[in-house]
Design an enzyme around this catalytic site. Structure first.
Site, PDB file in Angstrom:
ATOM      1  N   GLY A  71      -8.238  11.491 -29.112  1.00  0.00           N
ATOM      2  CA  GLY A  71      -6.794  11.734 -29.901  1.00  0.00           C
ATOM      3  C   GLY A  71      -5.991  12.189 -29.449  1.00  0.00           C
ATOM      4  O   GLY A  71      -4.851  12.612 -30.197  1.00  0.00           O
ATOM      5  N   CYS A 325      -9.990  24.348 -24.095  1.00  0.00           N
ATOM      6  CA  CYS A 325      -8.368  23.884 -22.747  1.00  0.00           C
ATOM      7  C   CYS A 325      -8.055  24.652 -21.916  1.00  0.00           C
ATOM      8  O   CYS A 325      -7.473  24.784 -20.814  1.00  0.00           O
ATOM      9  CB  CYS A 325      -7.986  23.414 -23.780  1.00  0.00           C
ATOM     10  SG  CYS A 325      -8.507  21.248 -24.065  1.00  0.00           S
TER      11      CYS A 325
END
Lengths: 387, 124
Positions: A71, A325
């Site tokens: 992605g 993240c």
């Protein structure tokens, strides 16, 4: 001990049918899809089937599907590729303030090389209003990139309306559909998009493979140069097992979409209801209805998110706070701040994300364990005042 | 993110010592804020220059909870001067180490304690 995986927006388990389809391409069918001999033909055949499966999933033609390493690479290719290809026409790009870092950091880079980027605000539910986009469009705007569904709060956007605004002003439209794939119908015609990013490992496919849909005729330059693979747009020897895997993952997502959505909707609603009923002052972040069928994001006043994740982990429940993240830093999530949460509630957010592999037992177990954990942290929190 | 905590840290996280408030504390001090991501309030009761009782409340991550718990255990019963020597390094070593990015959490309790004592002495 029970092990319950509720972090499916971070990654999903690879479907056994996907693994089975991939296995021969690690073994006897190891050919390079560019080779002229029979080993190469086997690989090329597999790549072409994978491309068809992805195309069918997206309502696109196979030649509009380009394989990438995931992605993030798809987002980079879309933004950098179109920005450079259209730089004689304009240097303005529009995106939203709640995009994934793959888009935001690419935009930040483009700003350092002469492009101007507008980061659209969102409302308190995380929605980008078409009127906000309309007001930001200029004659120099060449590309608009707005995610289909947010990875943290699950809010979905009316991509069709937003794409129309972009097109009315001569700009192209890209959407990051990494989180919506397998949870919402993804038809590039009805969405009206020119580019769309997809990732394999969020839909029970393998990691390290993704795809970018590029509408035929869209001006785009490569980011990676080399042997001219993927019709010159993305050089690199084809990741044949990965392509077979993402192809099968797309086929399964396509086949079972309605069943999967209805199952996840049911589990999501049970989770939200169960938590709201048992934990006082639990706030649902995001949109009440325009949200992914697999996303629950809640804040508990007085509770710090990371401690809660650790307690859940000790009980065998995998969840996340903020995005996986950004949780290495103790900064509050940019998404939660963008929808107007104060810092403490943003740091106290819990994200539970489902997949078709979860069960109602998983939900019941989570609802059974969570209230005592929240109560324990609140009892030791200087920020919590019992009402 | 991966929790690479040792058993000691987990034990203190799950069963923290000295959590709560002291209604007649001699000094109460808070460090951090929700904006920093970590916050700690210490309640201290002193008698003859010794830490007769110490309790804490925290809004913080697992490492903050565990190291604050261990800190209160280490200083309870000590003289103020001895207790001031219980720095974050001492706490980290006593707990058997922390992941690098979590070491900063062990500063909360010693910082709060040092400030509390300064506050207390200024009042005297």
């Amino acid at each position: 001990m029970n092990r319950v995986y509720l972090d499916n927006s971070a990654t999903t388990a690879v479907d056994p049918r996907v693994i089975e389809a991939m296995m021969p391409y690690f073994g006897e069918r190891y050919g390079n899809a560019s080779s002229l001999h029979s080993f190469g033909h086997e690989a090329l055949e597999a790549v072409s089937i994978g491309r068809k499966q992805v195309a069918t999933f997206l309502g696109a033609t196979p030649k509009e599907v380009y394989f990438t390493a995931g992605g993030t690479e798809s987002d980079n290719m879309a933004l950098q590729g179109v920005a450079y290809a259209r730089k004689e026409e304009g240097n303005h790009i529009i995106t939203s303030s709640i995009e994934h870092p793959a888009v935001l950091e690419t935009c930040a880079f483009l700003e350092t090389v002469g492009f101007e980027v507008t980061y659209l605000p969102v409302d308190t539910t995380g929605r980008v209003l078409p009127s906000t986009l309309e007001a930001a469009m200029t004659e120099r705007t060449t590309l608009v990139s707005i995610m289909h569904a947010n990875n943290e709060i699950g809010t979905t956007q009316d991509i069709r309306d937003l794409a129309r605004v972009a097109h009315d002003h001569g700009a192209l439209f890209h959407t990051d559909a990494v989180q919506s794939a397998g949870k919402l119908p993804l038809d590039v015609e009805s969405l009206g998009v020119d580019l769309l990013s997809l990732s394999g490992h969020k839909i029970h496919g393998p990691k390290g493979i993704g795809a970018l849909y590029v509408r035929e005729g869209t001006p785009i330059k490569p980011v990676v140069y080399g042997g001219g693979h993927e019709r010159g747009l993305r050089s690199s020897t084809e990741n044949v097992p990965g392509i077979v895997g993402v192809g099968m993952a797309c086929e399964l997502a396509h086949t079972y979409l309605d069943v999967d959505i209805s199952l996840m909707n049911q589990m999501r609603d049970a989770l939200i209801e169960g938590i709201s009923d048992t934990i006082p002052q639990a706030v649902l972040n995001g949109h009440p209805t325009e949200r992914l069928c697999n996303n629950v994001n809640m804040s508990f006043a007085g509770v710090e998110g990371e401690a809660l994740i650790l307690s859940l982990d000790r009980a065998g429940i995998a969840a996340s706070t903020g995005s996986a993240c950004s949780s290495k830093t103790s900064k509050a999530s940019h998404v939660l701040l963008a929808i107007g949460l104060d810092q403490a509630l943003a740091l106290g957010s819990l994200r539970l994300t489902l997949s078709r592999m979860n069960t109602m037992e998983d939900i019941a177990y989570t609802i059974e364990k969570l209230p005592a954990m929240v109560a324990r942290f609140r009892a030791m929190s200087p920020l919590w005042k019992e009402e | 993110m991966g929790f690479e905590f040792n058993e000691n840290v987990i034990e203190h996280f799950e069963n923290p010592r000295n959590v709560g408030e002291i209604p007649d504390a001699d000094v109460i001090e808070t460090v951090g804020s929700p904006v920093c991501g970590d916050m700690l309030t210490l309640y201290i009761k002193l008698k003859d220059d010794k830490i007769e009782d110490i309790k804490f409340k925290t809004y913080g991550c697992g490492a903050a909870i565990a190291t604050s718990s261990l800190f209160t255990e280490l200083v309870k019963g000590k003289t103020v001067e001895e207790a001031l020597k219980v720095t974050s390094d001492v706490v980290v070593e006593a707990i058997g180490g922390l992941p690098e990015k979590k070491v900063h959490c062990s500063l909360l309790a010693p910082d709060a304690f040092k400030q509390a004592i300064e506050k207390y002495r200024a009042k005297q």
